[in-house]
Scaffold this motif. Structure first.
Motif, PDB file in Angstrom:
ATOM      1  N   CYS A   1       0.851  -1.186   0.000  1.00  0.00           N
ATOM      2  CA  CYS A   1       0.000   0.000   0.000  1.00  0.00           C
ATOM      3  C   CYS A   1       0.886   1.234   0.000  1.00  0.00           C
ATOM      4  CB  CYS A   1      -0.905  -0.008   1.215  1.00  0.00           C
ATOM      5  SG  CYS A   1      -1.835   1.521   1.471  1.00  0.00           S
ATOM      6  N   ALA A   2       0.670   2.085  -0.983  1.00  0.00           N
ATOM      7  CA  ALA A   2       1.444   3.318  -1.094  1.00  0.00           C
ATOM      8  C   ALA A   2       0.561   4.500  -0.717  1.00  0.00           C
ATOM      9  CB  ALA A   2       1.976   3.487  -2.510  1.00  0.00           C
ATOM     10  N   ALA A   3       1.062   5.308   0.197  1.00  0.00           N
ATOM     11  CA  ALA A   3       0.336   6.499   0.628  1.00  0.00           C
ATOM     12  C   ALA A   3       0.947   7.738  -0.005  1.00  0.00           C
ATOM     13  CB  ALA A   3       0.379   6.614   2.149  1.00  0.00           C
TER      14      ALA A   3
ATOM     15  N   THR B   1       0.603   5.841  12.018  1.00  0.00           N
ATOM     16  CA  THR B   1       0.511   4.378  12.083  1.00  0.00           C
ATOM     17  C   THR B   1      -0.126   3.893  10.794  1.00  0.00           C
ATOM     18  OG1 THR B   1       0.273   4.369  14.491  1.00  0.00           O
ATOM     19  CG2 THR B   1      -0.466   2.410  13.310  1.00  0.00           C
ATOM     20  N   MET B   2       0.497   2.911  10.189  1.00  0.00           N
ATOM     21  CA  MET B   2      -0.073   2.289   8.992  1.00  0.00           C
ATOM     22  C   MET B   2      -0.438   0.852   9.318  1.00  0.00           C
ATOM     23  SD  MET B   2       2.245   3.827   5.889  1.00  0.00           S
ATOM     24  CE  MET B   2       0.962   3.520   4.660  1.00  0.00           C
ATOM     25  N   GLY B   3      -1.448   0.368   8.658  1.00  0.00           N
ATOM     26  CA  GLY B   3      -1.871  -0.981   8.983  1.00  0.00           C
ATOM     27  C   GLY B   3      -2.802  -1.577   7.951  1.00  0.00           C
ATOM     28  N   TRP B   4      -3.217  -2.778   8.252  1.00  0.00           N
ATOM     29  CA  TRP B   4      -4.134  -3.521   7.394  1.00  0.00           C
ATOM     30  C   TRP B   4      -5.314  -4.014   8.229  1.00  0.00           C
ATOM     31  CZ3 TRP B   4      -3.515  -3.765   2.204  1.00  0.00           C
ATOM     32  CH2 TRP B   4      -2.256  -3.423   1.693  1.00  0.00           C
ATOM     33  N   TYR B   5      -6.497  -3.813   7.694  1.00  0.00           N
ATOM     34  CA  TYR B   5      -7.715  -4.350   8.263  1.00  0.00           C
ATOM     35  C   TYR B   5      -8.316  -5.303   7.230  1.00  0.00           C
ATOM     36  CZ  TYR B   5      -7.756  -0.784  11.945  1.00  0.00           C
ATOM     37  OH  TYR B   5      -7.450  -0.001  13.038  1.00  0.00           O
ATOM     38  N   ARG B   6      -9.237  -6.118   7.682  1.00  0.00           N
ATOM     39  CA  ARG B   6      -9.959  -6.986   6.753  1.00  0.00           C
ATOM     40  C   ARG B   6     -11.414  -7.110   7.160  1.00  0.00           C
ATOM     41  NH1 ARG B   6      -7.091 -12.840   8.200  1.00  0.00           N
ATOM     42  NH2 ARG B   6      -7.990 -13.078  10.305  1.00  0.00           N
TER      43      ARG B   6
ATOM     44  N   TYR C   1      -9.223  -6.845   2.112  1.00  0.00           N
ATOM     45  CA  TYR C   1      -8.188  -6.257   2.960  1.00  0.00           C
ATOM     46  C   TYR C   1      -8.055  -4.773   2.633  1.00  0.00           C
ATOM     47  CZ  TYR C   1      -6.763 -10.802   4.730  1.00  0.00           C
ATOM     48  OH  TYR C   1      -6.749 -12.025   5.376  1.00  0.00           O
ATOM     49  N   TYR C   2      -8.071  -3.966   3.684  1.00  0.00           N
ATOM     50  CA  TYR C   2      -8.019  -2.516   3.531  1.00  0.00           C
ATOM     51  C   TYR C   2      -6.748  -1.968   4.162  1.00  0.00           C
ATOM     52  CZ  TYR C   2     -13.010  -2.819   2.466  1.00  0.00           C
ATOM     53  OH  TYR C   2     -14.222  -3.125   1.902  1.00  0.00           O
ATOM     54  N   CYS C   3      -6.083  -1.116   3.435  1.00  0.00           N
ATOM     55  CA  CYS C   3      -4.943  -0.384   3.978  1.00  0.00           C
ATOM     56  C   CYS C   3      -5.460   0.797   4.798  1.00  0.00           C
ATOM     57  CB  CYS C   3      -4.072   0.108   2.826  1.00  0.00           C
ATOM     58  SG  CYS C   3      -2.629   1.067   3.329  1.00  0.00           S
ATOM     59  N   ASN C   4      -4.766   1.104   5.872  1.00  0.00           N
ATOM     60  CA  ASN C   4      -5.174   2.185   6.758  1.00  0.00           C
ATOM     61  C   ASN C   4      -3.974   3.025   7.148  1.00  0.00           C
ATOM     62  OD1 ASN C   4      -5.293   2.889   9.959  1.00  0.00           O
ATOM     63  ND2 ASN C   4      -7.265   3.278   8.994  1.00  0.00           N
ATOM     64  N   LEU C   5      -4.198   4.322   7.223  1.00  0.00           N
ATOM     65  CA  LEU C   5      -3.195   5.236   7.766  1.00  0.00           C
ATOM     66  C   LEU C   5      -3.891   6.109   8.806  1.00  0.00           C
ATOM     67  CD1 LEU C   5      -0.416   7.197   6.006  1.00  0.00           C
ATOM     68  CD2 LEU C   5      -1.954   8.400   7.533  1.00  0.00           C
ATOM     69  N   LEU C   6      -3.308   6.153   9.992  1.00  0.00           N
ATOM     70  CA  LEU C   6      -3.846   6.958  11.085  1.00  0.00           C
ATOM     71  C   LEU C   6      -2.842   8.048  11.436  1.00  0.00           C
ATOM     72  CD1 LEU C   6      -5.868   7.477  13.406  1.00  0.00           C
ATOM     73  CD2 LEU C   6      -4.572   5.820  14.761  1.00  0.00           C
TER      74      LEU C   6
ATOM     75  N   TRP D   1      -8.377   5.449   4.410  1.00  0.00           N
ATOM     76  CA  TRP D   1      -8.566   4.070   3.951  1.00  0.00           C
ATOM     77  C   TRP D   1      -8.279   3.928   2.466  1.00  0.00           C
ATOM     78  CZ3 TRP D   1      -9.468   0.509   7.642  1.00  0.00           C
ATOM     79  CH2 TRP D   1      -9.971   0.947   8.867  1.00  0.00           C
ATOM     80  N   GLY D   2      -7.736   2.747   2.120  1.00  0.00           N
ATOM     81  CA  GLY D   2      -7.626   2.394   0.726  1.00  0.00           C
ATOM     82  C   GLY D   2      -8.947   1.847   0.222  1.00  0.00           C
ATOM     83  N   GLN D   3      -8.968   1.480  -1.050  1.00  0.00           N
ATOM     84  CA  GLN D   3     -10.219   1.024  -1.668  1.00  0.00           C
ATOM     85  C   GLN D   3     -10.513  -0.431  -1.361  1.00  0.00           C
ATOM     86  OE1 GLN D   3      -7.351   1.355  -3.188  1.00  0.00           O
ATOM     87  NE2 GLN D   3      -7.077  -0.335  -4.621  1.00  0.00           N
ATOM     88  N   GLY D   4      -9.520  -1.150  -0.854  1.00  0.00           N
ATOM     89  CA  GLY D   4      -9.707  -2.563  -0.527  1.00  0.00           C
ATOM     90  C   GLY D   4      -9.253  -3.468  -1.656  1.00  0.00           C
ATOM     91  N   THR D   5      -8.712  -4.613  -1.275  1.00  0.00           N
ATOM     92  CA  THR D   5      -8.301  -5.617  -2.249  1.00  0.00           C
ATOM     93  C   THR D   5      -8.755  -6.994  -1.764  1.00  0.00           C
ATOM     94  OG1 THR D   5      -6.426  -6.492  -3.528  1.00  0.00           O
ATOM     95  CG2 THR D   5      -5.984  -5.930  -1.227  1.00  0.00           C
ATOM     96  N   GLN D   6      -9.300  -7.770  -2.664  1.00  0.00           N
ATOM     97  CA  GLN D   6      -9.873  -9.068  -2.284  1.00  0.00           C
ATOM     98  C   GLN D   6      -8.765 -10.116  -2.156  1.00  0.00           C
ATOM     99  OE1 GLN D   6     -13.257 -10.019  -1.703  1.00  0.00           O
ATOM    100  NE2 GLN D   6     -12.285 -11.924  -1.017  1.00  0.00           N
TER     101      GLN D   6
END
Length: 115
Positions: free
Chosen positions: A22-24, A33-38, A93-98, A105-110
């Motif tokens: 994920c590129a911000a 903080t960067m991370g991944w959610y699902r 899976y969603y990329c996150n930056l706080l 949030w990113g757009q999500g990737t399956q």
């Protein structure tokens, strides 16, 4: 404004591996903080892994020992290496930056794990 673009994802057999990135870009500050959610169908979005700008990492219990999060801070990029994938890892899976208490949030990737 901050934009997040995700790469990776796809279909993999159980036991296989995938790498998400994920590129911000935009107005990004040094401390974040960067991370991944699902989010799986019918379930709430959950944290998978996160990493601070000081390299402090957090993992959801079910992925410990299988997933590794890392970041390239100068490039504002975060990675998620996923090994020993299981069908229950199937989700968007969603990329996150706080930063400054604002979530981006990113757009999500399956990611689909299936035989």
């Amino acid at each position: 404004q901050v934009q997040l673009v995700e790469y990776g994802g796809g279909l993999v057999h159980p036991g296989g591996s995938l790498r998400l990135s994920c590129a911000a870009s935009g107005n990004i500050v040094s401390f974040n903080t960067m991370g991944w959610y699902r989010q799986a169908p019918g379930k709430q979005r959950e944290l998978v892994a996160s990493i601070t700008s000081g390299a402090i990492v957090t993992y959801e219990d079910s992925v410990k020992g299988r997933f590794t999060i890392s970041r390239d801070t100068p490039k504002n990029t975060v990675y998620l290496q996923m090994n020993s994938l299981k069908p229950e890892d199937t989700a968007v899976y969603y990329c996150n930056l706080l930063q400054w208490s604002v979530n981006y949030w990113g757009q999500g990737t399956q990611v689909t794990v299936s035989s």
